[in-house]
Scaffold this active site. Structure first.
Site, mmCIF file in Angstrom:
data_model
loop_
_atom_site.group_PDB
_atom_site.id
_atom_site.type_symbol
_atom_site.label_atom_id
_atom_site.label_comp_id
_atom_site.label_asym_id
_atom_site.label_seq_id
_atom_site.Cartn_x
_atom_site.Cartn_y
_atom_site.Cartn_z
ATOM 1 N N CYS A 138 -3.157 -0.854 16.321
ATOM 2 C CA CYS A 138 -3.668 0.529 16.557
ATOM 3 C C CYS A 138 -4.301 0.705 17.400
ATOM 4 C CB CYS A 138 -3.621 0.301 15.355
ATOM 5 S SG CYS A 138 -3.823 2.039 15.338
ATOM 6 N N CYS A 141 -7.258 3.338 15.341
ATOM 7 C CA CYS A 141 -7.953 2.950 14.514
ATOM 8 C C CYS A 141 -9.147 1.560 15.252
ATOM 9 C CB CYS A 141 -7.113 1.650 14.231
ATOM 10 S SG CYS A 141 -5.400 2.169 13.741
ATOM 11 N N ASP A 142 -8.445 0.516 16.647
ATOM 12 C CA ASP A 142 -9.756 -0.382 17.174
ATOM 13 C C ASP A 142 -9.696 -0.324 18.497
ATOM 14 O OD1 ASP A 142 -9.019 -1.546 14.608
ATOM 15 O OD2 ASP A 142 -6.996 -2.761 15.749
#
Ligand code: NDP
Length: 326
Positions: A138, A141-142
């Site tokens: 992701c 997200c990261d």
């Protein structure tokens, strides 16, 4: 009914942001929801580290901790949370029948499906080893953790194209690993990639191994599938964007779904093709797939279930009597 059968008014399947949010709303509306967690209580977020884009956590929060907060909030209003896995369903008549762990049948006036989706992985041992330590599925997200660094992303669909351009804004360089000599992504998305100067596309390239120092990722070993030549590209982050699979196999034959398995709901609604069965979160959302959007549709599902129960009270009461007398 057998000893192993019980009736509930609102059954929630899944324990990610969608399932727990549905539970908070349903419990506060006094629907006395029962929630089965599935095999991974807390869902996909329990497999990530820091979450920095969920509103309400100004300092960020660890994924597992955030899901623990969701669980506590759902429990606070009386949700009956149980560990268990739905193995089959029968939506042929009211009340709906859901089998847990192959032996227990729960009949339910309303069912909220929040079974989520799972990222597809390449299946390499090293990918598992460094998951959360440089390997991620992701970018949104990261990606932030790799600000100013060199990263690689594998995949050539719309997700990979979108995530590569997202990463390009944060990272020094993005190596895009495409296994064929062309993209699958739409022309518009391809153009965005092709016009982003710090994305280098490696066509005909397959990932052989994620290289690391035992703690973190330091590179990716790739092979050109035409020449078989192997090289190691130095990167600190490795993103997998080869698609997601919604966890909806058990609903095949009952619920309308697209060719990938994403459940189809009515426009502006979480209502599926079966009355009283609602779908929310990543099981029905292939586009946004964020915790916050999953929570939003979880809320919608609970509100729709509540309205449905109120509108159908008489029919549902009758169906329960018929079921008991069977
Ligand atoms: P897709 O299934 O469309 O694409 C998957 C990509 O991963 C393909 O390019 C495929 O390669 C590649 N791939 C699969 N397995 C491997 C492997 N083992 N090694 C290397 N590469 C691999 O998934 P997406 O998640 O990209 O998209 C899913 C759906 O969501 C699509 O319908 C897409 O259009 C939609 N979507 C739309 C967006 C938008 O409109 N903004 C954004 C994101 C998704 P190959 O091409 O060789 O098969």
């Amino acid at each position: 009914m057998s000893e192993e059968t019980e009736h509930v008014s609102c059954l929630i399947i899944g324990s990610g942001p969608a399932g727990y949010t549905a539970a908070i709303y349903a419990a506060r509306a006094d629907l006395k929801p029962v929630l089965y967690t599935g095999i991974v209580p807390g869902g996909q977020l329990t497999q990530t580290t820091d979450v920095e884009n969920f509103p309400g956590y100004p300092e960020g929060v660890m994924g597992p901790e955030m899901m623990e907060d969701f669980r506590k909030q759902a429990e606070r209003f009386g949700t009956d949370i149980r560990f268990g896995y739905v193995t089959s369903v029968d939506f042929s008549s009211l009340p709906h029948k859901v089998v847990i762990d192959e032996h227990k049948t729960v009949t339910a006036d309303t069912v909220i499906i929040a079974t989520g989706a799972s990222a597809k992985w390449l299946g390499l041992e090293s990918e598992q080893k460094y998951n959360g330590f440089g390997v991620s599925a992701c970018a949104v997200c990261d990606g932030f953790f790799f600000k100013g660094q060199d990263v690689a992303i594998v995949g050539a669909g719309d997700t990979a194209a979108e995530e590569a351009t997202y990463l390009a804004k944060l990272c020094n360089k993005v190596h895009m690993l495409v296994r064929r000599d062309e993209f699958r992504a739409s022309k518009a998305m391809q153009n965005r990639v092709l016009h982003t100067p710090n994305i280098e596309i490696h066509y005909n390239t397959e990932t052989r191994e994620i290289v690391g120092d035992g703690q973190n990722v330091t590179g990716v070993k790739v092979a050109n599938n035409q020449t078989q030549a192997e090289t190691v590209i130095p990167v600190t982050g490795f993103f997998v964007a080869i698609g997601h699979k919604p966890n909806t196999d058990i609903f095949k034959g009952w619920l309308d779904m697209d060719e990938t398995g994403y459940l189809i709901t009515k426009p502006d609604s979480t209502q599926t093709n079966i009355e009283g069965v609602f779908a929310c979160g990543d099981a029905q959302d292939k586009l946004w797939r964020q915790a916050i959007t999953a929570a939003g549709t979880g809320c919608m599902a609970a509100l729709e279930a509540e309205r449905y129960l109120a509108a159908k009270e008489d029919v549902l009461a009758e169906s329960r009597i018929v079921e008991v007398n069977k």
